[in-house]
Design an enzyme around this catalytic site. Structure first.
Site, PDB file in Angstrom:
ATOM      1  CG  HIS A 192      -2.127  -0.718   1.116  1.00  0.00           C
ATOM      2  ND1 HIS A 192      -2.306  -1.948   1.657  1.00  0.00           N
ATOM      3  CD2 HIS A 192      -3.250  -0.407   0.452  1.00  0.00           C
ATOM      4  CE1 HIS A 192      -3.508  -2.368   1.342  1.00  0.00           C
ATOM      5  NE2 HIS A 192      -4.103  -1.460   0.612  1.00  0.00           N
ATOM      6  NE  ARG A 457      18.633 -11.050 -12.479  1.00  0.00           N
ATOM      7  CZ  ARG A 457      17.534 -11.223 -13.200  1.00  0.00           C
ATOM      8  NH1 ARG A 457      17.538 -12.047 -14.236  1.00  0.00           N
ATOM      9  NH2 ARG A 457      16.436 -10.588 -12.928  1.00  0.00           N
ATOM     10  CB  CYS A 494      10.954  -6.958 -21.278  1.00  0.00           C
ATOM     11  SG  CYS A 494      11.717  -8.584 -21.329  1.00  0.00           S
TER      12      CYS A 494
END
Ligand code: PEP
Ligand code: MG
Length: 563
Positions: A192, A457, A494
């Site tokens: 939230h 990574r 992407c």
């Protein structure tokens, strides 16, 4: 900390870009919770329950009043939280505990624990709701004790708010005239806090970890919501300049509306990366034109058994439904390595990043892939998607032309448009042999960088190598784009590189047709592209390709694009 030994910035996940420079205020602490307590005599139990009811009603009223003063999702969150305080099931559980002789405070705690355990066991979205439950518990316990309401402090000057985590109600009631940045120790990009911070366009970092606690209230910090860093000893002059630049950039971004083109009208499709229906709906309310990467494996991280075709179709439908009139690219299961899936990854491996991950899983288990493709086709058919709203499917970790042929065949049998990720260097180098089987490709710069630079990574020590600005990576992208043009195959990107506005210009200059990134990054990329023409992007691309390293490439491109 002395000026000669600058501290290492605290870092987390930047969820809303932007710079804030101001003193820290910490959220007011949560009340100490009772661990037991004296038994309440029988004759006082009814009064004890009334005491709880009156405290709960005060808390609910307060939240409702705030809801009336707020707008949009913030108002809804406050109203929903007030509703939770009045929830019959929860109040009944408290009553049962009070009737059993416990104090109202302790009864609230144990009743809440019961629901928290239930929600956590259910997992997923339900588990996320436990934060709201703990929040109402703390508010009611503080009210019962006559203590100040936990949560937001009153501030009268600009400040950066620090918190372990922010409850939805706190986030929704933020005083944004004074709170100019938000950093939480916990939380995630879809919490939230992140959603409302995005709505308020408030620079925000989540998951900054316990290191945040070393920074005290009153210390002046520089928050970089794009990089996800908090610096305590920033140079004040530089910091103010960064704030000014960030404000004018934010204004340009807020003004920008898609679809994206360069200044001279060269079209670049900007899409969003998502992992579930919720993220897809958030993307649909941004400037993203469609979805360029739906990471399906993230829907099933907690699944112990493979969901049925129908169950999978239900999950995929939620994402497809967010874009009823535009393209959605669904990636087949990229299980393995950093995203193990219990039902897909069978054995332990020495080197999982180089192991049986992505499409490779289906070599020994083709049915796992075909059931997923069936589910994607089913979801797409049910929603009546067609040419106006194409559903594309791509394979992760594809390395050879033979794999391309096999995957494309399985997709075509189901009427699906087949593509592949270019994230293994071999796939980039063999693009001329791979592309003829496919309708599109999408470059996954995260893995392409990892495998090109032979650098994990996940390793913070190797971040200087796992940098998509590495010219070696850009050269593979260039080669892929050239083959894309030659074979008439659309080429997208992407990976995270697509979220970097300057690198997005370089990719456009290299010939990439579409860019897919977190939906929060889309407007920033679009606004940057609108400021440059294609020829400048091509010059920037040449400069980057010709650089000796990632840092040099950045500097050369900055000089060309920003002057
Ligand atoms: C990538 O590798 O760039 C990519 C987009 O896929 P993931 O980050 O999910 O591995
Ligand atoms: Mg990848």
């Amino acid at each position: 900390m002395s000026a000669s030994s600058p501290s290492v910035p605290v870092s987390g996940t930047g969820v809303v870009p932007g710079i804030a420079y101001a003193p820290v205020v910490w959220i007011r602490p949560r009340p100490e919770l009772p661990k037991g307590g004296e038994a309440v005599p029988e004759e006082h139990r009814e009064a004890e329950y009334e005491r709880f009811q009156s405290a709960a009603e005060t808390v609910a009223q307060r939240l409702e009043n705030r809801s009336e003063q707020a707008e949009g999702p913030a108002a809804e969150v406050l109203k929903a939280t007030a509703g939770m305080v009045r929830d019959r099931g929860w109040q009944k559980a408290v009553r049962k505990n009070v009737r059993g002789g416990h104090s109202a405070e302790y009864s609230v705690v144990t009743a809440t624990d019961k629901f928290v355990n239930m929600f956590e066991a259910a997992g997923g979205v339900m588990a996320e709701r436990t934060m709201d439950l703990k929040d109402i518990r703390d508010r009611v316990v503080a009210e019962l004790r006559g203590e100040p309401e936990p949560g937001l402090p009153q501030v009268s000057k600009e400040a950066v708010l620090f918190a372990d985590d922010l409850s939805p109600a706190d986030t929704a009631a933020l005083d944004t005239t004074h709170i100019i940045g938000l950093v939480t120790e916990l939380g995630g990009p879809t919490s939230h806090t992140a959603i409302i911070a995005r709505q308020l366009n408030l620079p925000c970092i989540v998951a900054a970890g316990v290191a945040l606690r070393n920074i005290s209230a009153g210390e002046v910090v520089l928050v970089d919501g794009a990089l996800g860093t908090v610096t305590v000893d920033a140079d004040p002059e530089e910091a103010r300049q960064m704030v000014a630049e960030s404000r004018s950039r934010a204004e340009a971004i807020a003004r920008w509306v898609g679809p994206a083109t360069t200044r001279d009208g060269h079209r670049v499709q900007l899409l969003a990366n998502v992992q579930d229906g919720n993220a897809a709906r958030i993307a649909a309310s941004s400037q993203a034109e469609g979805i360029g990467l739906f990471r399906t494996e993230l829907c099933f991280l907690n699944a112990t058994e493979e969901p049925s075709v129908e169950e999978q179709a239900e999950v995929y439908s939620k994402v497809l439904a967010a874009y009823p009139e535009s393209k959605v690219v669904v990636r087949s299961l990229d299980a393995g390595s950093d995203k193990p899936i219990a039902y897909a990854n069978m054995s332990e491996e020495e080197n999982p990043a180089l192991g049986v991950r992505g499409l490779r899983i289906a070599r020994d288990n083709e049915a796992l892939l075909t059931r997923q493709l069936d589910a994607i086709a089913l979801a797409s058919q049910k929603l009546g998607r067609g040419e106006q709203a194409p559903t594309w499917v791509m394979a992760p970790m594809l390395a050879t032309a033979r794999e391309a042929k096999w995957f494309a065949g399985l997709c075509q049998e189901r009427g699906l448009t087949a593509g592949a990720m270019i994230e293994v260097p071999a796939a980039a180098l063999m693009a001329d042999k791979i592309m003829p089987y496919l309708d599109f490709v999408s470059i996954g710069t995260n893995d392409l960088t990892q495998y090109t630079m032979a650098a994990d990574r996940m390793s913070p020590q190797l971040a200087y190598l796992t940098d998509p600005w590495q010219p070696a990576v850009l050269r593979l992208i260039k080669h892929t784009c050239l083959e894309g043009k030659r074979t008439g195959t659309p080429v997208g990107v992407c990976g995270e590189a697509a979220a970097d506005p300057l690198l997005a210009c370089v990719l456009t200059g290299l010939g990439v047709d579409s860019l897919s990134a977190a939906s929060t990054a889309v407007a920033g990329v679009g606004a940057q592209l609108a400021e440059v023409d294609l020829e400048t992007c091509q010059k920037a691309a040449e400069a980057a390709l010709d650089s000796s390293g990632a840092q040099e490439a950045r500097e050369a491109v900055r000089a060309i694009l920003l002057g």
